[in-house]
Design an enzyme around this catalytic site. Structure first.
Site, PDB file in Angstrom:
ATOM      1  N   GLU A   1      74.835  98.104 -12.082  1.00  0.00           N
ATOM      2  CA  GLU A   1      76.196  97.762 -12.778  1.00  0.00           C
ATOM      3  C   GLU A   1      77.269  96.834 -12.054  1.00  0.00           C
ATOM      4  OE1 GLU A   1      77.676 102.026 -12.052  1.00  0.00           O
ATOM      5  OE2 GLU A   1      75.835 103.082 -13.280  1.00  0.00           O
ATOM      6  N   PRO A   2      76.874  96.026 -12.321  1.00  0.00           N
ATOM      7  CA  PRO A   2      78.135  94.738 -12.119  1.00  0.00           C
ATOM      8  C   PRO A   2      79.387  94.463 -12.231  1.00  0.00           C
ATOM      9  CG  PRO A   2      76.285  93.381 -12.420  1.00  0.00           C
ATOM     10  CD  PRO A   2      75.999  94.805 -12.428  1.00  0.00           C
ATOM     11  N   GLY A   3      80.184  94.598 -12.135  1.00  0.00           N
ATOM     12  CA  GLY A   3      81.745  94.038 -12.755  1.00  0.00           C
ATOM     13  C   GLY A   3      81.963  92.188 -11.953  1.00  0.00           C
TER      14      GLY A   3
ATOM     15  N   TYR B   1      96.101  97.579  -3.866  1.00  0.00           N
ATOM     16  CA  TYR B   1      95.682  97.226  -2.641  1.00  0.00           C
ATOM     17  C   TYR B   1      95.958  95.658  -1.473  1.00  0.00           C
ATOM     18  CZ  TYR B   1      93.051  98.183  -6.885  1.00  0.00           C
ATOM     19  OH  TYR B   1      92.920  99.288  -8.137  1.00  0.00           O
TER      20      TYR B   1
ATOM     21  N   CYS C   1     111.451  94.689 -10.258  1.00  0.00           N
ATOM     22  CA  CYS C   1     112.221  95.233  -9.897  1.00  0.00           C
ATOM     23  C   CYS C   1     112.199  95.412  -9.015  1.00  0.00           C
ATOM     24  CB  CYS C   1     113.753  95.518 -10.470  1.00  0.00           C
ATOM     25  SG  CYS C   1     114.362  94.781 -11.816  1.00  0.00           S
TER      26      CYS C   1
HETATM   27  N1  LLP Z   1      80.277 101.430 -11.369  1.00  0.00           N
HETATM   28  C1  LLP Z   1      80.252 102.434 -10.993  1.00  0.00           C
HETATM   29  C2  LLP Z   1      80.274 103.648 -11.498  1.00  0.00           C
HETATM   30  C3  LLP Z   1      82.044 102.263 -10.882  1.00  0.00           C
HETATM   31  O1  LLP Z   1      82.665 102.972 -10.197  1.00  0.00           O
HETATM   32  C4  LLP Z   1      82.594 100.683 -10.361  1.00  0.00           C
HETATM   33  C5  LLP Z   1      84.005 100.203 -10.039  1.00  0.00           C
HETATM   34  C6  LLP Z   1      81.243  99.928 -11.079  1.00  0.00           C
HETATM   35  C7  LLP Z   1      80.451  99.974 -10.795  1.00  0.00           C
HETATM   36  C8  LLP Z   1      81.902  98.209 -10.551  1.00  0.00           C
HETATM   37  O2  LLP Z   1      81.572  97.566  -9.546  1.00  0.00           O
HETATM   38  P1  LLP Z   1      81.916  95.881  -8.932  1.00  0.00           P
HETATM   39  O3  LLP Z   1      80.506  95.162  -9.383  1.00  0.00           O
HETATM   40  O4  LLP Z   1      83.526  95.738  -9.856  1.00  0.00           O
HETATM   41  O5  LLP Z   1      82.346  96.381  -7.542  1.00  0.00           O
HETATM   42  N2  LLP Z   1      89.822  98.149  -9.337  1.00  0.00           N
HETATM   43  C9  LLP Z   1      89.858  98.086  -8.746  1.00  0.00           C
HETATM   44  C10 LLP Z   1      87.770  98.209  -8.400  1.00  0.00           C
HETATM   45  C11 LLP Z   1      87.786  99.361  -8.858  1.00  0.00           C
HETATM   46  C12 LLP Z   1      86.248  99.787  -8.286  1.00  0.00           C
HETATM   47  C13 LLP Z   1      85.573 100.487  -9.674  1.00  0.00           C
HETATM   48  N3  LLP Z   1      84.233 101.005  -9.879  1.00  0.00           N
HETATM   49  C14 LLP Z   1      90.156  96.298  -7.498  1.00  0.00           C
HETATM   50  O6  LLP Z   1      90.699  96.119  -8.685  1.00  0.00           O
HETATM   51  O7  LLP Z   1      89.643  96.011  -6.284  1.00  0.00           O
END
Ligand code: LLP
Length: 420
Positions: free
Chosen positions: A276-278, A319, A345
């Site tokens: 599940e990469p984001g 963060y 502001c």
């Molecule tokens: N799977 C699940 C269940 C998750 O909760 C997340 C991210 C991912 C996959 C994807 O993770 P990634 O590959 O993107 O690291 N807003 C924060 C990041 C929050 C991540 C939440 N969960 C930031 O800007 O750093």
């Protein structure tokens, strides 16, 4: 891939694919997000290649960037989706991601959301608690459906990342503790409308080391063996997302190294692997382009005051995140030290303190790098600033993929009550 790989300077000017950033800025005005389609595709294909020896499905974590153009780009390459809400399911389906490639995570799925996902026959519910399981069973039975489930297991591993994005410690709200997992699966197997099929884990985001992943996956592999000996048919392991990106100088293991570690930990189970990469697909494929409104000389510091603010990109204030800040036009050879701030502001509306940037004047363009993930999706119209638009570039073409709303659009959403 570094923050500048897809946004290189040529003749002192920043480009994305075949287009100068300043040419886009002339047509759409700042601030705006700008994504490289090729960068997204390359990142996806790197994962595909890395996992090609395994039965693996990439389920892109929609939360990182849910624009239809991004989702459709990935859908075309065969991607599935990891979603966390009814809205994300709808976005994924609309962009052409088939329901049988959608996994549904999230700690507080509602009855309506569960019914909707069941009606589509999604690939898997990643169940985060026993009460959620009971609700899924009840809804599935009433709809005459069977929900394929995995429990999200909290392996009690420290992800060594920012506390706000760490999810795999025993103290976090996520998942079922590994110590209670066998009991949870026993209960699940006894419930109507439920088909136990997998195990899921996600320990956090922006991980820069493989060690916490490896530890978590080792614990998950042991659990799968225990669950099988308890009589459960476990055929899927969802390993979550979390691989980090380079914002400044972090050295991130390659996607191939990550895949090799997953293979080493899990291949003996002969399970289908879901990833599940984001961030690692989108982060360095996008930037936020802004203009300098004023250069202000304070008593001790010089401020670059931008037309983008914390409402457009909240990561630095939320963060303490580091994003490189680069002048789009580098023809001035002089570097200066600035505090780079937005118009909102709040003192927290600061992108960087004491940062070296090429000398800039009012009207100059500034790029805030590595903003493709968790940028636009976390934006708001705080201070009644117009929601930031998004642009996607492919080769020599660009398209506005979310347009800037008008002030009328924003104000007309409010309803003045009859007594006024
Ligand atoms: N799977 C699940 C269940 C998750 O909760 C997340 C991210 C991912 C996959 C994807 O993770 P990634 O590959 O993107 O690291 N807003 C924060 C990041 C929050 C991540 C939440 N969960 C930031 O800007 O750093």
């Amino acid at each position: 891939m570094t923050p500048v790989s897809y946004f290189p300077h040529q003749n002192n000017h920043m480009y994305v694919e075949g287009i100068a950033i300043s040419d886009i800025a002339k047509q759409i005005q700042t601030p705006f997000y700008c994504y490289s389609s090729t960068a997204i595709e390359t990142n996806y294909q790197d994962y595909q290649r890395a996992f090609s020896t395994q039965d693996a499905l990439i389920c892109y974590a929609v939360k990182a960037n849910s624009n239809q153009a991004v989702l459709a780009t990935l859908a075309k390459l065969g991607s599935g989706a990891d979603v966390v809400s009814m809205g994300e399911i709808r976005r994924a389906i609309t962009a052409g991601i088939p329901a049988n490639k959608i996994v549904y995570s999230g700690v507080a799925k509602t009855l309506e959301e569960i019914s909707y996902a069941l009606s589509l026959d999604i690939l898997q519910f990643n169940v985060e608690s026993e009460p959620e399981l009971a609700l899924i069973s009840k809804v599935a039975t009433s709809l005459n459906k069977t929900a394929a489930i995995a429990f999200r297991i909290n392996p009690d591993v420290c992800a060594q990342t920012h506390a706000k994005i760490s999810t795999g410690n025993a103290e976090n709200k996520f998942g079922v503790p590994i110590s209670k997992a066998r009991l949870a699966y026993k209960q699940a197997a006894a419930l109507p409308g439920i088909k136990v099929q997998g195990v899921d884990v996600h320990i956090g985001s922006q991980l820069t080391s493989l060690a916490p992943f490896a530890e978590a996956y080792k614990r998950i592999a042991e659990l799968v063996i225990d669950l099988r000996s308890d009589g459960h048919d476990i055929s899927v392991v969802d390993v979550g997302g979390g691989l980090g990106i380079t914002y400044l100088d972090e050295i991130i293991p390659s996607k191939q190294t990550y895949a090799d570690m997953v293979t080493a930990q899990l291949s003996h189970l002969n399970c289908k692997i879901i990833i599940e990469p984001g961030r690692s697909l989108l982060g360095n494929a996008g930037i936020l382009v802004s203009s300098v409104v004023f250069v202000k000389t304070g008593e001790e510091r010089q401020f670059l005051m931008l037309d983008a603010g914390m409402n457009d990109l909240i990561r630095p204030s939320m963060y303490e995140a580091y994003h490189q800040i680069i002048a789009v036009d580098k023809s001035s050879n002089v570097l200066k030290t600035y505090d780079v701030v937005g118009p909102v502001c709040e003192t927290g509306d600061t992108f960087a303190k004491a940062r070296e940037v090429h000398q800039s004047d009012a009207g100059d363009l500034i790029a805030i790098m590595s903003s493709g993930a968790y940028g636009a999706v976390m934006s708001s119209s705080y201070n009644t600033r117009l929601l930031v638009p998004e642009v996607m570039v492919k080769g020599n073409e660009f398209a506005i993929v979310r347009k800037r709303p008008s002030y009328e659009d924003i104000i007309k959403q409010d309803i003045t009550p009859s007594w006024l």
